[in-house]
Scaffold this active site. Structure first.
Site, mmCIF file in Angstrom:
data_model
loop_
_atom_site.group_PDB
_atom_site.id
_atom_site.type_symbol
_atom_site.label_atom_id
_atom_site.label_comp_id
_atom_site.label_asym_id
_atom_site.label_seq_id
_atom_site.Cartn_x
_atom_site.Cartn_y
_atom_site.Cartn_z
ATOM 1 N N SER A 187 46.472 14.092 42.666
ATOM 2 C CA SER A 187 46.962 14.723 41.447
ATOM 3 C C SER A 187 46.591 13.857 40.252
ATOM 4 O O SER A 187 46.491 12.632 40.367
ATOM 5 C CB SER A 187 48.473 14.915 41.511
ATOM 6 O OG SER A 187 49.126 13.853 40.855
ATOM 7 N N LYS A 188 46.382 14.517 39.132
ATOM 8 C CA LYS A 188 45.904 13.739 37.991
ATOM 9 C C LYS A 188 46.995 12.837 37.416
ATOM 10 O O LYS A 188 46.688 11.892 36.707
ATOM 11 C CB LYS A 188 45.284 14.640 36.921
ATOM 12 C CG LYS A 188 46.224 15.496 36.150
ATOM 13 C CD LYS A 188 45.443 16.196 35.026
ATOM 14 C CE LYS A 188 46.342 17.200 34.328
ATOM 15 N NZ LYS A 188 45.623 18.042 33.396
ATOM 16 N N ARG A 189 48.234 13.100 37.725
ATOM 17 C CA ARG A 189 49.300 12.216 37.249
ATOM 18 C C ARG A 189 49.391 10.956 38.112
ATOM 19 O O ARG A 189 49.614 9.877 37.641
ATOM 20 C CB ARG A 189 50.644 12.930 37.251
ATOM 21 C CG ARG A 189 50.918 13.704 35.961
ATOM 22 C CD ARG A 189 52.115 14.615 36.095
ATOM 23 N NE ARG A 189 51.842 15.717 37.017
ATOM 24 C CZ ARG A 189 52.347 15.831 38.235
ATOM 25 N NH1 ARG A 189 53.183 14.934 38.702
ATOM 26 N NH2 ARG A 189 52.032 16.866 39.001
#
Ligand code: GLU
Length: 435
Positions: free
Chosen positions: A212-214
């Site tokens: 996930s980009k987070r």
């Protein structure tokens, strides 16, 4: 051979402003499949979500893929007979098609939007990676295809474009499996036979969660900045998703294409293991010629170093680093005097090591590696030092840390004057400052 039987595949990334490593991973399957089968590989930029418009996002896509060496045959930047390759440039087309569906009684207007009528039947397809997949009738309810603002939803523009661009195979991540029944319903409403679908497993992090980009470093630029070589990253991603028939781990993209088949795509969720990536990158770094290595290295060093210096240090570090960005940390002491403090020296003989090195090296007539090696060896023997301990002290004195390139070679490169000066500084520190 009919026109439709020529293989045509596409990637349809959204212009999010960065290239996700998962996009690259998916692009590689499509690219290899097209090349292997003499087909066409297409870039379509899925840009109908106006709210998520990001300035410069297209250029980020182009430069990212260019760096990787992945080229498409048709796309917004390349053109092609099936353009435009950006759905936002053909909104009127989707509107017309949506209204045609209304006129045929297959869709209807509601609150200004257009909805496709549920075909009320089960949907199944033979997925080229996962085999037979079936969704029950209840899965596809009536759904919006054109929003009240006149923009198509992703399912709609995607299917219209897959038809118009004569896409034969839709190869994409498993997160789209649940979208497929609605898209098949659209293909059927538009009287087109659906393409072959192939859903590959999504990349996962070391905790087996979807990247996930987070949470995870997913932006391609991070890998470029850290000094991964594009060929190594490509090799790594290919290896994650696919197994080489001879179980090889290091192979070029051309070999990947040559041996590629959808049957060999892995079915289980692949783990993005950065240690493995580092190992692969290290293998690629060692395969570089010294000149290539230097060319890459230059873009990762903060100091303006000359070629002569880089030529000397190349053999010292090419075998040692896994990422080009690691070189800065390893080499910084050449152009930046280290912070040398007493607590750094844990060995109680450190002061003696320093004194003896100074005494010996001052007397060395020239400054060849051979002279440095033999004189220090003699000093160590005479004083009865432990070789490892002695050289650890030298590392701390000259570089301020325990991990350095080979230290005698480093002395040679630093030069006699600078080496003696650092030893003198350390001697002062050991004599005068409190512990
Ligand atoms: N824009 C979608 C994505 O990036 C495209 C999905 C598809 O290939 O149909 O996931």
């Amino acid at each position: 051979m009919s026109v439709k039987s020529k293989i045509r595949v596409r990637i349809a990334p959204s212009p999010t402003g960065f290239v996700h490593v998962g996009n690259v991973y998916g692009a590689l399957f499509n690219y290899a499949f097209a090349r292997k089968n003499n087909g066409t590989f297409i870039l379509r930029i899925d840009d109908t979500d106006q709210k998520r418009h990001v300035e410069g996002a297209e250029e980020v896509l182009y430069s990212g893929f260019e760096w990787l060496g992945i080229r498409w045959d048709e796309g917004p930047d390349k053109g092609g007979q099936y353009g435009p390759y950006k759905p936002s440039e053909k909104i009127d087309k989707y509107q017309k098609i949506a209204h045609d569906l209304v006129n045929q009684g297959l869709a209807y207007e509601e609150d200004g939007a257009i909805k496709l009528k549920s075909p009320k039947k089960d949907f199944s397809w033979n997925d080229a990676i996962r085999g037979e997949i079936t969704f029950p009738e209840t899965e596809v309810k009536d759904f919006v295809i054109l929003k009240s603002d006149g923009f198509p939803v992703y399912h709609f523009n995607s299917v219209v474009d897959d038809i118009e661009m004569e896409i034969t195979h839709v190869i994409r991540g498993e997160e789209h499996i649940s979208n497929t029944p609605r898209q098949i319903a659209l293909f059927e409403a538009l009287k087109a036979s659906p393409p072959v679908f192939a859903h590959f497993p999504t990349l996962r992090n070391s905790e087996h969660k979807k990247l996930s980009k987070r949470r995870d470093p997913v932006d391609l630029r991070l890998y470029r900045e850290a000094g991964y070589l594009p060929e190594a990253l490509v090799n790594f991603l290919c290896l994650l998703g696919w197994s080489h028939p001879e179980e090889k781990e290091i192979f070029s993209i051309n070999e990947f294409i040559d041996k590629f088949s959808l049957e060999r795509v892995r079915k289980a969720g692949p783990i993005f293991d950065s240690k493995k990536l580092d190992w692969i990158n290290g293998m690629y770094i060692r395969q570089l010629t010294d000149d290539e290595f230097i060319r890459h290295l230059k873009t990762h060093l903060s100091s303006d170093t000359n070629d002569e210096f880089l030529g000397k240090i190349t053999p010292l570090i090419k075998e040692r680093i896994n990422k080009l960005a690691d070189a800065e940390d390893l080499l910084k002491f050449f152009w930046e005097k280290p912070q040398v403090e007493k607590p750094l020296f844990e060995n109680e003989q450190s002061t003696l090591h320093i004194a003896s090195a100074l005494e010996t090296l001052r007397k060395v007539p020239g400054w060849s590696l051979e002279e440095i090696n033999s004189s220090l060896k003699k000093a160590i023997e005479e004083k009865g030092f432990k070789t490892g301990d002695f050289y650890m002290t030298m590392r701390l004195v000259l570089a301020g840390k325990k991990v350095t390139p080979p230290i005698n070679e480093s002395m040679e490169i630093l030069g006699k004057e600078e080496t003696l000066s650092r030893l003198e500084t350390a001697e002062r520190v050991m004599t005068f400052s409190p512990r």
